[in-house]
Design a protein around this motif. Structure first.
Motif, short mmCIF file in Angstrom:
data_model
loop_
_atom_site.label_atom_id
_atom_site.label_comp_id
_atom_site.label_asym_id
_atom_site.label_seq_id
_atom_site.Cartn_x
_atom_site.Cartn_y
_atom_site.Cartn_z
N TYR A 430 0.84 -1.04 -0.21
CA TYR A 430 0.21 0.02 -0.09
C TYR A 430 0.81 1.50 0.13
CZ TYR A 430 -3.26 3.40 1.34
OH TYR A 430 -3.87 4.80 1.62
N GLN A 431 2.00 1.16 0.63
CA GLN A 431 2.65 2.65 0.76
C GLN A 431 3.58 2.65 -0.26
OE1 GLN A 431 6.41 2.44 3.14
NE2 GLN A 431 5.32 3.73 4.71
N GLU A 432 4.08 1.45 -1.09
CA GLU A 432 4.76 1.84 -2.19
C GLU A 432 3.78 2.44 -3.24
OE1 GLU A 432 8.17 -1.62 -1.37
OE2 GLU A 432 6.62 -2.04 -2.80
N ILE A 436 3.82 5.88 -5.78
CA ILE A 436 3.18 5.74 -7.38
C ILE A 436 2.03 6.59 -7.68
CG2 ILE A 436 2.77 4.21 -9.65
CD1 ILE A 436 5.54 4.08 -8.19
N ARG A 437 1.30 6.51 -7.09
CA ARG A 437 -0.14 7.34 -7.02
C ARG A 437 0.05 8.82 -7.11
NH1 ARG A 437 -3.11 10.50 -3.56
NH2 ARG A 437 -1.97 9.72 -1.90
N ILE A 438 1.11 9.56 -6.09
CA ILE A 438 1.82 10.68 -6.11
C ILE A 438 2.18 11.10 -7.53
CG2 ILE A 438 3.12 12.39 -5.01
CD1 ILE A 438 0.71 11.69 -3.41
N GLU A 475 8.98 -1.25 -11.21
CA GLU A 475 8.97 -0.80 -12.81
C GLU A 475 8.51 0.31 -13.01
OE1 GLU A 475 10.49 -2.53 -15.27
OE2 GLU A 475 11.14 -4.02 -13.95
N ILE A 476 7.45 0.98 -12.50
CA ILE A 476 6.97 2.31 -12.91
C ILE A 476 7.78 3.09 -12.27
CG2 ILE A 476 4.77 3.90 -12.16
CD1 ILE A 476 2.96 1.41 -12.25
#
Length: 607
Positions: A430-432, A436-438, A475-476
């Motif tokens: 969830y934290q990782e 990526i969401r940000i 990867e992202i």
């Protein structure tokens, strides 16, 4: 609960969780594969698709497969014309289908046909149409210069896009030397382990009903389909395979097996159904009355009564199996013990921990045995299965402990340490994903005049990106790291339309998450405004700072734990005592850093 963002080129349904771009929408709506959806969009908008150059061997195989599709279409139309237009076909083949109650529209919908008794009618017609005999042989339509199908009614077998892969043929005259049914031999495009009869006609209904009825015969599929039960397929004369299960799972995770009213046959069949559970499918069983099959029973009682029977008699597979096998043993203690082992073996195949716990409770009551005993037997069986998989090299990642992005193949045992680790993985994941969401939503926004969100993130996590556990997030992150190094920006479309479906799905989910609780535009029309916390898209500075502090806190906690493990391993020798003092000073510094980060975190949250 459904949003479309033209700016981001994505859609997202928050009700069912499905989302994607234009290609994924076509895949979902039309039930096509990724390449098929791309080609469909390209065809619609007259876009030429550039494909990678094939090797000589690949090109030969591709051309052969393409040619077999073409000649199969010709054969399908030939058999259909023999059935509907030729006197022999009408008197033999069509009369059989009419006797089964099939109307002409359903016969045409499934492209049913008739193969003449003469040994070369198809070969002659195909040769006249410029098809070579070698191609007919490769397609399984000819053998030893004779038609493969002779004097049989024909059932074309199609893939999910409607292309004809092969054929099933049923003999009408009793002949002990000839099998009742024959299928196309395996070809470049046909493998009966990978096909389901009726999947093309059933695919949309399976999605709509979120359930797939699985029957044994071609005529059962057609009969049910004709009377309005369209979400039905057959396994083409094979025991159910992993490939067929995965094909059904593309449309629904729910399968209802319809068994003929033969008690011995049902017992034999259900023993092979653990493979369905192993694919995390929800399996139910309907056993028809003695002496009946789906086709005969439907014609006997009519549609309404048949549909009611399916609803009323549908039972969960494991509970059905428990009741059925227990009925066999009655007061036989040894037989009862064997039944318990059999049921435990089935429950062990269930990947979902909660489902397994529920089955344990239900079966405990039915089997009249304590839950504790069943749990111990279950955990033992799970460990045995894991060992067996390792031996057979079926489990691809058995030699490493990679974190799976969306699920783990090996489900934890009930109440085990593995379960706790699984929860911890979810928290890390969830934290990782939050980082990526940000990046996906705000990488080009500014923290201040000199710093973008992109540069702030990477200056904050330094070289920690290689320590990301989630391989998709990693990867992202690498894609964004390259943009940060090159001082460029990442177009979100390159991620939502990425060739790797895992990257594409995660990117869409995280982009769409910003829209899930968005204030309706209708509120703004009436001058309704939210007080307090800003909307997510206006809160990126606080969001970015918070996510970096949380990431650092986790890394510091991991370092504290690793450092403590090293200290505990040291002995009281002179060298070890010296090293222990150094590590203790490191531990104090780490605790101070953690305290500072926690203070910063509190400041960001309350600001």
């Amino acid at each position: 609960s459904f949003i479309v963002s033209p700016a981001k080129n994505i859609y997202k349904c928050f009700g069912c969780g499905e989302g994607g771009g234009p290609v994924q929408f076509i895949m979902s709506h039309e039930q096509l594969s990724y390449p098929e959806a791309l080609k469909e969009l390209a065809r619609k908008y007259n876009i030429e698709i550039e494909e990678d150059a094939m090797t000589e061997e690949e090109e030969i195989r591709f051309k052969l497969a393409d040619s077999i599709y073409v000649v199969n279409t010709f054969a399908r139309d030939f058999f259909a014309s023999q059935l509907l237009e030729e006197s022999t076909g009408r008197s033999i083949g069509l009369s059989y289908f009419k006797q089964r109650g099939f109307r002409e529209e359903i016969i045409k919908k499934f492209h049913l046909g008739y193969a003449p008794a003469s040994g070369q009618r198809l070969i002659e017609a195909a040769t006249k149409a410029s098809f070579k005999t070698d191609l007919l042989t490769n397609a399984g339509l000819a053998k030893n210069d004779r038609d493969f199908f002779r004097d049989r009614v024909i059932f074309p077998i199609q893939n999910i896009s409607g292309k004809t892969l092969g054929f099933g043929g049923r003999i009408l005259i009793s002949n002990k030397k000839a099998p009742k049914y024959i299928n196309t031999p395996e070809t470049e495009i046909y493998n009966k382990r990978k096909t389901l009869f009726g999947i093309y006609q059933a695919r949309k209904a399976i999605v709509k009903k979120d359930n797939c009825y699985l029957v044994e015969g071609y005529t059962d599929v057609i009969s049910l389909h004709q009377d309005g039960i369209e979400n039905v397929v057959a396994a083409s004369g094979t025991a159910l395979t992993s490939e067929q299960i995965r094909l059904i799972k593309r449309f629904s995770r729910n399968v209802t097996m319809l068994f003929d009213g033969d008690n011995a046959g049902v017992k034999a069949a259900i023993r092979g159904l653990n493979i369905v559970i192993e694919h995390d499918m929800n399996v139910r069983i309907v056993s028809l009355p003695d002496g009946e099959d789906p086709d005969s029973y439907l014609r006997k009682v009519g549609f309404s009564a048949f549909e009611k029977y399916l609803t009323d008699e549908s039972k969960d597979f494991i509970l059905f199996k428990t009741d059925l096998l227990l009925d066999e043993t009655k007061d036989d203690p040894v037989g009862r013990a064997d039944v318990i082992k059999d049921i435990v073996h089935s429950i062990a195949k269930v990947p979902d921990l909660i489902k397994r716990s529920t089955y344990i409770q239900s079966c405990s009551q039915r089997l009249q045995i304590s839950e504790d005993i069943l749990v111990r037997a279950l955990n033992k069986q799970i460990h045995e299965d894991i060992k067996e998989k390792k031996k057979e090299s079926i489990k691809k990642d058995s030699k490493n402990d990679n974190y799976a992005p969306f699920h783990t193949d090996q489900a934890p045992t009930i109440g085990s340490e593995k379960e706790v680790k699984s929860i911890k993985k979810s928290q890390i994941q969830y934290q990782e994903r939050d980082i990526i969401r940000i990046l996906l939503n705000f990488s080009d926004k500014k923290i201040n005049d000199q710093t973008s969100v992109l540069s702030y993130i990477f200056s904050g996590i330094n070289d920690f990106e290689d320590h990301f556990h989630d391989p998709v997030c990693r990867e992202i992150l690498h894609i964004y790291k390259k943009a940060y190094t090159d001082q460029s920006q990442v177009d979100a479309n390159t991620l939502t339309q990425h060739e790797d479906p895992a990257i594409s799905k995660l990117s869409i989910d995280l982009l769409a998450s910003l829209q899930e609780h968005h204030m309706s535009e209708n509120w703004k029309k009436f001058n309704v405004h939210l007080n307090g916390q800003k909307l997510p898209e206006e809160n990126h500075i606080k969001d970015a700072k918070s996510v970096i502090i949380n990431f650092k806190l986790r890394k510091v906690n991991e370092m504290i734990q690793e450092n403590m493990k090293t200290i505990q391993k040291l002995t009281n020798s002179e060298d070890d005592i010296s090293e222990k003092k150094i590590l203790m000073r490191v531990q104090i510094k780490l605790f101070e850093l953690r305290k500072q980060l926690a203070k910063e975190q509190k400041t960001v949250i309350t600001r």
